[in-house]
Design a protein around this motif. Structure first.
Motif, PDB file in Angstrom:
ATOM      1  N   GLY A  59      39.164  48.373  45.237  1.00  0.00           N
ATOM      2  CA  GLY A  59      38.311  48.642  44.075  1.00  0.00           C
ATOM      3  C   GLY A  59      38.519  47.663  42.931  1.00  0.00           C
ATOM      4  O   GLY A  59      37.559  47.004  42.484  1.00  0.00           O
ATOM      5  N   PRO A  60      39.746  47.514  42.417  1.00  0.00           N
ATOM      6  CA  PRO A  60      39.994  46.563  41.328  1.00  0.00           C
ATOM      7  C   PRO A  60      39.666  45.117  41.698  1.00  0.00           C
ATOM      8  O   PRO A  60      39.229  44.333  40.854  1.00  0.00           O
ATOM      9  CB  PRO A  60      41.496  46.728  41.061  1.00  0.00           C
ATOM     10  N   ILE A  61      39.897  44.754  42.977  1.00  0.00           N
ATOM     11  CA  ILE A  61      39.589  43.389  43.408  1.00  0.00           C
ATOM     12  C   ILE A  61      38.093  43.122  43.285  1.00  0.00           C
ATOM     13  O   ILE A  61      37.661  42.070  42.788  1.00  0.00           O
ATOM     14  CB  ILE A  61      40.045  43.157  44.862  1.00  0.00           C
ATOM     15  N   GLU A  62      37.271  44.057  43.725  1.00  0.00           N
ATOM     16  CA  GLU A  62      35.825  43.886  43.654  1.00  0.00           C
ATOM     17  C   GLU A  62      35.356  43.786  42.207  1.00  0.00           C
ATOM     18  O   GLU A  62      34.457  43.001  41.884  1.00  0.00           O
ATOM     19  CB  GLU A  62      35.127  45.043  44.379  1.00  0.00           C
ATOM     20  N   ARG A  63      35.968  44.585  41.322  1.00  0.00           N
ATOM     21  CA  ARG A  63      35.599  44.508  39.901  1.00  0.00           C
ATOM     22  C   ARG A  63      36.049  43.179  39.298  1.00  0.00           C
ATOM     23  O   ARG A  63      35.328  42.566  38.506  1.00  0.00           O
ATOM     24  CB  ARG A  63      36.219  45.679  39.143  1.00  0.00           C
ATOM     25  N   ALA A  64      37.238  42.724  39.691  1.00  0.00           N
ATOM     26  CA  ALA A  64      37.757  41.454  39.176  1.00  0.00           C
ATOM     27  C   ALA A  64      36.886  40.277  39.616  1.00  0.00           C
ATOM     28  O   ALA A  64      36.691  39.315  38.858  1.00  0.00           O
ATOM     29  CB  ALA A  64      39.197  41.242  39.647  1.00  0.00           C
ATOM     30  N   LEU A  65      36.350  40.339  40.830  1.00  0.00           N
ATOM     31  CA  LEU A  65      35.473  39.274  41.324  1.00  0.00           C
ATOM     32  C   LEU A  65      34.204  39.157  40.476  1.00  0.00           C
ATOM     33  O   LEU A  65      33.682  38.060  40.271  1.00  0.00           O
ATOM     34  CB  LEU A  65      35.110  39.529  42.790  1.00  0.00           C
ATOM     35  N   LYS A  66      33.724  40.275  39.988  1.00  0.00           N
ATOM     36  CA  LYS A  66      32.514  40.260  39.158  1.00  0.00           C
ATOM     37  C   LYS A  66      32.790  39.695  37.766  1.00  0.00           C
ATOM     38  O   LYS A  66      31.887  39.171  37.107  1.00  0.00           O
ATOM     39  CB  LYS A  66      31.952  41.676  39.035  1.00  0.00           C
ATOM     40  N   LEU A  67      34.048  39.781  37.312  1.00  0.00           N
ATOM     41  CA  LEU A  67      34.395  39.367  35.951  1.00  0.00           C
ATOM     42  C   LEU A  67      34.986  37.960  35.878  1.00  0.00           C
ATOM     43  O   LEU A  67      34.980  37.342  34.807  1.00  0.00           O
ATOM     44  CB  LEU A  67      35.403  40.356  35.352  1.00  0.00           C
ATOM     45  N   SER A  68      35.493  37.463  37.008  1.00  0.00           N
ATOM     46  CA  SER A  68      36.185  36.175  36.993  1.00  0.00           C
ATOM     47  C   SER A  68      35.217  35.009  37.177  1.00  0.00           C
ATOM     48  O   SER A  68      34.247  35.091  37.938  1.00  0.00           O
ATOM     49  CB  SER A  68      37.239  36.146  38.101  1.00  0.00           C
TER      50      SER A  68
END
Length: 241
Positions: A59-68
């Motif tokens: 979950g956090p990885i997918e959110r981080a991909l959208k923000l990075s």
């Protein structure tokens, strides 16, 4: 920058953690084929405990991909994401194996366009294959693609076959996916140019009471559990693998 170095260090630690979990699950996957039903239940219950932490990682990885926006960070995040999803697929396979062994696997067949279903499933694998320089080609000859099948089961079968083909293929090679209608039956084949499986391995591959330690190429190994499940899914859908 200092922030980038900190992020890379955190990702490196996460990758090391996932690698250790992956090694543990691989050992459990191999061991499970040698066990009695009581021991299988015990080990699958332990394996089930992996599911929650893996899900919490994804979950956090997918959110981080959208923000990075940093290419290096994005590359590392994709690496962690792929490994996390691979671990989750191993856990799910072990859960399915338990269902098969206990006779609790339910098959619900409905009549749908199998060609459309399979074609949509193949599309993301083309991107995955392209990343490794592998060309995924398709050949379809199914004038009557409406057949009865369990969509969830066949999704797992095709996903496993395609994943194996890409995993064990050499770079810059080809994979051919063929779907044909032969004597009223849907015939699906996934052909790659890997080193294949030894004759001894082929004899043992689709039998639950035996296993072999290694098959494949490019320093990759497989326990055969995924293909064993594929066989069960296909048989329960009225076919053979």
């Amino acid at each position: 920058t200092e922030e980038l170095s900190r992020q890379n260090q955190m990702l490196k630690q996460q990758n090391e953690k996932i690698t250790r979990q992956k090694a543990q699950l691989t050992k459990i996957t191999r061991k499970i084929q040698e066990l009695t039903l009581d021991k299988i239940a015990f080990f699958t219950n332990i394996t089930h405990e992996f599911r929650t932490p893996i899900t919490l990682i994804i979950g956090p990885i997918e959110r981080a991909l959208k923000l990075s926006y940093n290419p290096q960070v994005i590359e590392q995040l994709h690496f962690v994401e792929r490994n996390s999803k691979y671990l989750l697929s191993l856990v799910n396979q072990l859960m399915d194996f338990r269902k098969v062994e206990s006779g609790k696997l339910e098959i619900v067949k409905t009549k749908n366009n199998f060609l459309k279903f399979a074609n949509e499933l193949i599309v993301p694998f083309e991107v995955f294959a392209k990343e490794r320089g592998i060309t995924l080609k398709r050949y379809y000859r199914m004038p009557l693609p409406e057949i009865s099948y369990d969509e969830e089961a066949m999704h797992k079968v095709l996903t496993n076959l395609l994943s194996n083909a890409i995993k064990f293929s050499k770079e810059n090679s080809e994979i051919l996916v063929k779907m044909e209608e032969v004597n009223g039956m849907a015939v699906v084949s996934v052909q790659d140019h890997g080193c294949g499986i030894s004759e001894e391995g082929q004899k043992k591959l689709l039998h639950a009471d035996t296993h072999f330690s290694t098959f494949g190429t490019n320093n990759k190994e497989g326990s055969g559990l995924g293909l064993l499940l594929c066989k069960d899914f296909v048989v329960k859908n009225g076919g053979k693998l």
